[in-house]
Design an enzyme around this catalytic site. Structure first.
Site, mmCIF file in Angstrom:
data_model
loop_
_atom_site.group_PDB
_atom_site.id
_atom_site.type_symbol
_atom_site.label_atom_id
_atom_site.label_comp_id
_atom_site.label_asym_id
_atom_site.label_seq_id
_atom_site.Cartn_x
_atom_site.Cartn_y
_atom_site.Cartn_z
ATOM 1 N N TYR B 436 -23.338 20.355 -40.938
ATOM 2 C CA TYR B 436 -22.106 21.030 -40.468
ATOM 3 C C TYR B 436 -21.610 20.511 -39.112
ATOM 4 O O TYR B 436 -22.275 19.725 -38.475
ATOM 5 C CB TYR B 436 -22.181 22.543 -40.564
ATOM 6 C CG TYR B 436 -23.186 23.328 -39.742
ATOM 7 C CD1 TYR B 436 -23.942 22.799 -38.716
ATOM 8 C CD2 TYR B 436 -23.360 24.692 -40.031
ATOM 9 C CE1 TYR B 436 -24.813 23.592 -38.006
ATOM 10 C CE2 TYR B 436 -24.238 25.487 -39.317
ATOM 11 C CZ TYR B 436 -24.956 24.933 -38.309
ATOM 12 O OH TYR B 436 -25.826 25.709 -37.601
ATOM 13 N N GLU B 437 -20.405 20.932 -38.778
ATOM 14 C CA GLU B 437 -19.705 20.405 -37.584
ATOM 15 C C GLU B 437 -19.564 18.888 -37.637
ATOM 16 O O GLU B 437 -19.676 18.204 -36.619
ATOM 17 C CB GLU B 437 -20.409 20.831 -36.294
ATOM 18 C CG GLU B 437 -20.273 22.292 -35.956
ATOM 19 C CD GLU B 437 -18.828 22.740 -35.725
ATOM 20 O OE1 GLU B 437 -18.034 21.952 -35.186
ATOM 21 O OE2 GLU B 437 -18.505 23.876 -36.120
ATOM 22 N N GLY B 438 -19.300 18.359 -38.821
ATOM 23 C CA GLY B 438 -19.226 16.908 -38.995
ATOM 24 C C GLY B 438 -20.589 16.385 -39.379
ATOM 25 O O GLY B 438 -21.517 16.451 -38.570
ATOM 26 N N GLN B 443 -20.497 11.567 -37.642
ATOM 27 C CA GLN B 443 -20.775 11.329 -36.217
ATOM 28 C C GLN B 443 -20.981 9.840 -35.948
ATOM 29 O O GLN B 443 -20.481 9.300 -34.957
ATOM 30 C CB GLN B 443 -22.042 12.081 -35.776
ATOM 31 C CG GLN B 443 -22.063 13.563 -36.059
ATOM 32 C CD GLN B 443 -20.998 14.336 -35.318
ATOM 33 O OE1 GLN B 443 -20.647 13.990 -34.196
ATOM 34 N NE2 GLN B 443 -20.454 15.359 -35.949
#
Lengths: 579, 579
Positions: B436-438, B443
């Site tokens: 999650y969050e990318g 990344q």
């Protein structure tokens, strides 16, 4: 469709490991000639895909359940087990004297991979049972074989291995289960065993436990352990098996995975003693266990290959369907398989799985040659080779299973974290493989102490020579292969002369290094052969071999440095470990 | 005791990242002078150990439950949330205008690590809420801030981020949730959002949703996305918030881990439209989201550090108690921590955790300097540095969490596979952090495309210069450090000029390589400083730095080869991906 047995790849790896000509009518595997291997694998695949696979999810969701000493397997499992038995699958690798088909370990390896990919929690029951069969074949008296082995081979009854106790896991010398001699030549067992796979269940009317225990006058440690057979039901006077023995299941574990497989705590003898019969000689129980250990360890390696293969298939399938973002040069939203970073994950999975498979099948072929080769020298060399490769097959394949099932979740993204998708189950199921049948650390220590330092080094030298020969003839990735094999040679040379603590500190990176070199060279060997034979999968095999050499095996020099230079920082760290 | 906040290590890493003198009365962190940092962390640790930690297991076992649109959190969580709010913890990092304490990101990082180690499923609620706070601080109107932000900052209400849809995950441009303009200047939302963390729950009387949606006349793709605020309860005429908005939770996911955290499917507008207010400008929603993305990504990295730390503590604790086998030279059965192979696992865990922590705190310090440094040039450079380090902090730390929690299971052996032990939960919980969050792949792509290839390269050059300086002055492991940093420099040079597909193929190994070089040099820098300051932990820090350099960072040249030479085998593999 979450799994389809990769018959092409399995047959190819199997033939590669067997060696050219081995499956012809005059070869070591003459019983596999005329398509026997292919037909058997295709049948195994049908059974796996049609019967075992549909029960895998319910096995995870419902799990095995325990109540009042009884264990209920998940819905549908009894029927599947009946089909397993009827199909004769249990008997394929067992010896002919008691109803087995005596098919080679290599073919059994292919079947084992397929069954475990479809439903590992189910397949682990016969997998461990096979170890019991081997131990009995080698060590049990004819009377015990007649009374029990035939029914275990047929699958009418199941068998278990009882080693672990709360205080004795990796170190069996600490075992406390007690055996007492009875007047009639039998024994009575008293004690508790834990982590007993399928120690209790409802698939078969009787369960035959092979139990390690200690006689009152036994020496301390591992030299004082004997092996016993203790059935759930004992024979009655009418020849039936109706008398309940003094062994019971006290509960099952709530585990991370393989929920369908009951992991039992077994209590022996709290009603006066469990009736048991000696297998082999007193105090030689551990040797009896080691008889079957190589095969069981290889089988666990194959479980690793199995879950890695299934995870790879699921991830590739999802990555082809799921569209997000634009790949380089694309004008529209792309399937994520087109993104290089996703492709890297999938190639890591596919090539590592192929490498692990190649190593496992090579190990199985060595086991077969040890038994089947008519030349005693070749048979002896093959036996050494099987010993050398077994810890590598077990550890590397199960590490790959952990890595690959985790990568599958990553490819699925958020969907991978949802249990409904099924990839999370693969990661949970796979996680036990690096632990049981000797943790991967124990395997690495076995490799370094017994196989590298323990012998005359001939088996290792032959193995490295073989790798060098392949690397030297490679068309592509030659430099990477060369570097990898030489890193292994350097680390091996270091380990043979290092002091023990230093060698042990490098055991795990050394095992990985060994697997990288062996895996990379086997993949290249296979790719070369596939091209020569105009195999329809030749392009795929070449790509996987190249990717593995240039992206995975590339880590070899680093592992060699860790083995050679890094051990001191392990053994000289005290403050960091709170000492 | 399964977790004790490592206050010594956190304070040390925090001071190292802040820079010498930064916490003095005239420094950048003058508000942390006089022991404020230490006191705050000690209080956070007390709250974590006494309130959050005891609820972690029940959160996993019972989980959040769903019925008829309502979500019930696990037993005890409501009371814990009330204490969280009363303690003022929610407000520490928020701006002062709406009731925050405006403490630096660095101190918030330390607290975030501690809370997530104790109970990640609980702590993720305020963690994501903090992102909403930042987005509102930067972009919401004063009226929205007055009505909502103050109550979110205090913790009276919670806030969510609504980005993902079934067809739009990593690629937000594919989003379909629709926004329509209403006559009164507000908007109406229609659509479905998935994977909304704490989208519905019983911890607070109102939930404020920040929602990305698309206006009818919006451009295609990511340039046509707007950010809206849609509360669960709307204001009534009396000034209360009693009017139910047209947003509801349709269900929660059955996940691999963080069971206590409800992951909600949210339905907007199936009763006529959810009332919503624009945040920022129309069609600039994604920019508003990116405002808070760096911090949220760092926070997820800190979750990784948190679980890695807890797994390490549990494994070391178990390895000290569990006795199996004899270590080299031992006369009796040894605690397994004495076995070199187990020591290697524990040192891998401890040193990787320390490296991840160092990188995360360095990133937090860069964020702070970007906001706090009075010198505009230094502030701008720090901002670039934060951008450069954020994807590394997020991915490496969460990869380390996956690896370390899995190693903890390995150290526990069979006991690790049993859920009762608690380490398996850590692995299951941790697994979401890399997603999650990318995702970590996103990344790595961000690092390579925007941070390495996108700018003028100055930030990267400064970072590598700093690493070279540390490596050049190192007392131990100098060669390993040098090799590692130069491998990074070579791979960086390759990536800046490679064609896009080739660069993308190397993104993941490059990110790992970056983290190894940055982590190794930060550990050595810390060890040197600890020795100079006669820190009581100096010996431990020196051991971890050495082990990391000589056994983990040693992989750097291999990763560089994979980046430079391995990309072709990714992009030229078609058959293996079924194309």
């Amino acid at each position: 469709m979450t799994y389809r047995a990769p018959l092409d790849d399995i047959v190819f790896a199997l033939r590669l490991a067997a060696g050219e000509g081995a499956m012809e009518a005059d070869g070591v595997y003459r019983d596999l000639a005329d398509g026997v291997a292919e037909q058997t694998l295709a049948e195994a695949a049908r059974f796996a895909e049609q019967v075992l696979l549909p029960l895998d999810t319910i096995g995870d969701r419902v799990g095995a359940t325990y109540a009042n000493g009884a264990v209920t397997t998940p819905p549908g499992w009894r029927e599947a087990y009946a089909q397993w038995k009827e199909g004769g699958w249990n008997a394929i690798a067992a010896g002919e004297d008691y109803g087995g088909l005596d098919l080679p370990a290599l073919l059994n390896a292919g079947c084992t991979e397929i069954w475990n990919a479809a439903n590992m929690a189910f397949a682990v029951c016969p997998l461990l049972g096979h170890g019991a069969i081997e131990a009995m074949e080698a060590h049990a008296s004819d009377a015990l074989k007649e009374a029990y082995l035939r029914r275990i081979v047929s699958g009418e009854w199941t068998a278990t291995m009882n080693l672990t106790e709360p205080g004795a896991g990796s170190d069996l010398g600490l075992m406390r289960t007690r055996a007492e001699r009875a007047d009639d030549g039998s024994y009575r067992l008293f004690g508790q065993k834990i982590f007993i796979t399928y120690g209790e269940h409802d698939l078969a009317p009787n369960i035959v436990h092979l139990v390690l225990a200690r006689l009152p006058d036994a020496p301390e440690g591992t030299r004082g352990i004997s092996l016993f057979l203790a059935p759930k039901f004992l024979p009655d006077e009418a020849g039936g098996f109706t008398r309940r023995n003094d062994v019971r299941c006290a509960g099952i574990e709530h585990k991370l995975g393989i929920h369908g497989s009951p992991t039992c705590t077994m209590i022996y003898g709290d009603q006066g003693g469990a009736v048991a019969y000696l297998v082999g000689e007193e105090n030689k129980g551990l040797a009896c266990m080691f008889t079957m250990m190589n095969n069981a360890r290889l089988s666990v390696g194959l479980q690793g290959v199995a879950l890695a293969e299934r995870a790879t298939q699921m991830a590739i399938g999802y990555a082809r369907e799921r569209k997000q973002g634009r790949a380089p040069g694309a004008k529209e939203t792309s399937a994520i398989i087109k993104h290089p970073d996703v492709a890297r994950m999938l190639l890591t999975m596919a090539s590592s799985t192929a490498a692990a498979r190649a190593i496992c099948y090579e190990t199985a072929a060595a086991i077969d040659r040890a038994h089947r080769d008519s030349d005693p020298a070749r048979a002896a060399a093959a036996n050494e080779r099987a010993s050398l490769l077994t810890p590598v097959a077990k550890s590397f394949s199960t590490d790959v299973a952990n890595e690959t099932t985790s990568l599958a979740i990553q490819v699925f993204g958020g969907m991978g974290y949802i249990e409904e998708t099924g990839v999370a189950q693969l990661m949970r199921d796979a996680r036990i493989c690096a632990i049981y049948e000797g943790t991967n650390g124990i395997q690495a220590i076995d490799l370094v102490t017994r196989k590298i330092r323990g012998g005359d080094g001939a088996a290792l030298a032959r193995e490295i020579d073989d790798m060098r020969a392949i690397a030297g003839e490679a068309d592509v990735s030659r430099e990477a292969l060369h570097e990898c094999v030489e890193a292994l040679a350097q680390a091996s040379a270091f380990l043979t002369k290092a002091e023990l603590a230093g060698a042990l500190a490098g055991a795990t990176p050394y095992l990985r290094l060994f697997a990288l070199a062996r895996g990379a060279t086997l993949l290249v060997k296979g790719a070369t052969r596939a091209q020569r034979e105009a195999n329809p999968n030749a392009a795929r095999y070449a790509e996987l071999a190249r990717f593995f050499a240039e992206n995975i095996a590339i880590a070899a020099p680093g592992f060699a440095k860790s083995v050679i230079d890094g051990g001191a920082s392990v053994n000289e760290s005290h403050a960091a470990l709170g000492e």
